[in-house]
Design an enzyme around this catalytic site. Sequence first.
Site, mmCIF file in Angstrom:
data_model
loop_
_atom_site.group_PDB
_atom_site.id
_atom_site.type_symbol
_atom_site.label_atom_id
_atom_site.label_comp_id
_atom_site.label_asym_id
_atom_site.label_seq_id
_atom_site.Cartn_x
_atom_site.Cartn_y
_atom_site.Cartn_z
ATOM 1 N N GLU A 165 1.949 17.455 13.381
ATOM 2 C CA GLU A 165 1.004 16.502 12.881
ATOM 3 C C GLU A 165 0.190 16.821 11.412
ATOM 4 O O GLU A 165 -1.570 17.335 11.914
ATOM 5 C CB GLU A 165 -0.099 15.367 14.023
ATOM 6 C CG GLU A 165 0.842 14.640 14.886
ATOM 7 C CD GLU A 165 -0.529 14.349 15.545
ATOM 8 O OE1 GLU A 165 -1.293 14.448 15.557
ATOM 9 O OE2 GLU A 165 -0.351 13.899 16.772
ATOM 10 N N GLU A 349 5.592 12.874 20.754
ATOM 11 C CA GLU A 349 4.966 12.592 22.151
ATOM 12 C C GLU A 349 4.343 11.200 21.493
ATOM 13 O O GLU A 349 4.313 10.338 20.550
ATOM 14 C CB GLU A 349 2.858 13.056 21.328
ATOM 15 C CG GLU A 349 3.205 14.876 21.076
ATOM 16 C CD GLU A 349 1.881 15.158 20.720
ATOM 17 O OE1 GLU A 349 1.168 13.837 20.654
ATOM 18 O OE2 GLU A 349 2.483 16.002 19.907
HETATM 19 O O1 IFM Z 1 -3.648 16.216 21.751
HETATM 20 C C1 IFM Z 1 -3.226 15.025 20.608
HETATM 21 C C2 IFM Z 1 -2.193 16.274 20.462
HETATM 22 O O2 IFM Z 1 -2.570 18.120 20.038
HETATM 23 C C3 IFM Z 1 -1.630 15.882 19.006
HETATM 24 N N1 IFM Z 1 -1.407 15.042 19.246
HETATM 25 C C4 IFM Z 1 -2.095 14.014 19.527
HETATM 26 C C5 IFM Z 1 -2.703 13.904 21.244
HETATM 27 C C6 IFM Z 1 -3.548 12.957 21.553
HETATM 28 O O3 IFM Z 1 -4.661 13.524 20.497
#
Ligand code: IFM
Length: 445
Positions: A165, A349
Site C-alpha cells: 500500500e 489483505e
Molecule cells: O493494518 C493495516 C495494514 O498495515 C495495511 N493495510 C490495512 C490494514 C488495516 O488497516
Amino acid sequence: MAESFPDGFVWGASTAAYQIEGAVKEDGRGPSIWDTFSHLPDKVSGGETGDIACDHYHRWPEDLALMRELGIGAYRLSTAWPRILPEGRGRPNPKGLEFYDRLIDAVMAEGIEPWICLYHWDLPQALEDRGGWQNRDVASWFAEYSAMTVRRLGDRVKYWATFNEPNAAAVLGYAEGVHAPGIRGRTTALAAIHVMNLAHGLGVEAVRSERADLRIGNIYNFHPREPASEHEQDERAAVMLDALWNRSFPDPQTRGSYPEPLAAEMEALVQPGDFDIIKQRPDYFAFNHYTRSSTRHDPDHPFEAGTVPPAPGRPVTDMGWEIAPEALRAVLVEVKERYSGNLPVYILENGAAFPDRIDEDGRIRDEPRIAYLRDYLAAVLDAIAAGVPVRGYFVWSLLDNFEWRFGYGKRFGLVHVDFATLERRLKDSFHFYGELARGAPLERE
Ligand code: IFM
C-alpha cells in the site's frame, strides 16, 4: 449453497513487521519513522507504540505453531528495513538478517510458502532525516536494501513484493500527516508518490538482477471513491481521491503514466527516463481491499478531497468502514480490465476489526468477523465466475496487532492477543478460516 474454490487456490495470512515484531531496540535494529512517530504525543491513540507489539520477534515459534494449526498454505510477512540496515544503507546488520533467515526456514519446514514484502511503512529514521520519500536517493537505497535481502533469502522465498500500500504510506504519511512521518502537504505527497514509484522500479530491477527466477510485484490498495453528491465540487473531489488513492501507483507502474487529475502537477517531478524505470512487468497482480467510501469537497484537505462516513444504518466494522462485499467483486473485475489482464491476481489483505469479547467459557464468538469473511469470500467466488483469475486470498491478519494510529484498540486478528500478558487465544473465525484453508466449500448465506 456451498461452493468450492478452484484447485490450487492459495489460502494465506498476512502480517507486517512493525505491527507484530516489537524488540525495537534489540540485536542492532535501528529506529524507523514509526518508532519516532509513535513516541510523539497525541499521534497514536492511548500513546501506544510498537515497542513490544505482539513480541513476535521472540514468540515467533508460537505464532508459527498457530499458522500450522490454521492450515494456511502461505504466510506473507514484511522484512523491517531498519532491522536489516539500521542506518538505511551501508553494512547490513547480521543479526537482523539471521532473524529472517531462521523464520523463513521454519515457515518452510511447515510446508507454508513465505511471501515477503520489502516495505510495510517502516522507513529507517536515518533516511527520513535525509528527506525520506521526498528524496530521490532513497529510491536507490531501497533498491540496495532489496538486493541485499533477496541475496540472503531469495534461494528459498519465491514471492516478493516491493511495497505494501504505497498509496497509504504517501497519502497518510506525506499528505494528511496522520501516519509517520507526520507530514501534511500537497507537494510533499506528490514527491513521495514519485520517489516510491521510482523505488518500486529500481527495486524490481535489483531483485531481478540478483535472481531471475523470482516472482515480484507490488501490493496496491483499491477502495472505490464515489462522490457524496452530484454537486460538481464533490465529483471533482472524488475523481481526485480516486487518482490519488487508487491510481497513482498502478497507473505509472503498469501503464507508464500518472492519472489525469495528477499528471500536470507530477510533470515537475518526472525526469526523462523515469517511466522506463517505473513501468516494470509484474509477475502477479496483488492488492488489498477492505471497504468503499464516498468523497466530498473539503477545502481543508491538501487535495480538497474528504472522506464521508457511511450513512447511518449502513453496516460498518470497528474502523467505521462500510461493509460492502459487492465492492470487492467490482474492484476485481475492474482490475482485470484496467491492469492485470491474464496475470494471476492475489488479494493480499482483507479482513475486519471488531470489538471482540472473551466469553466466560473463554471463547471468542466473533460472528461479525466470520460474516464479513464469508461475504467477501463469496464476492471473490463471484469474480472468479466472471472470469477474474484470482489465485489466492490472504486474511488480515493472523494476530491482533498494532493498528497504526489506532494503537491496539482495533483488532483484526483471527487470533486474539492480550497485550498485557501477550497470551494468544483462538477466535471462532480462526476455525472458520481454517476449514476453508483445508478445502471446505464456502457456505453462502
Ligand atoms: O493494518 C493495516 C495494514 O498495515 C495495511 N493495510 C490495512 C490494514 C488495516 O488497516
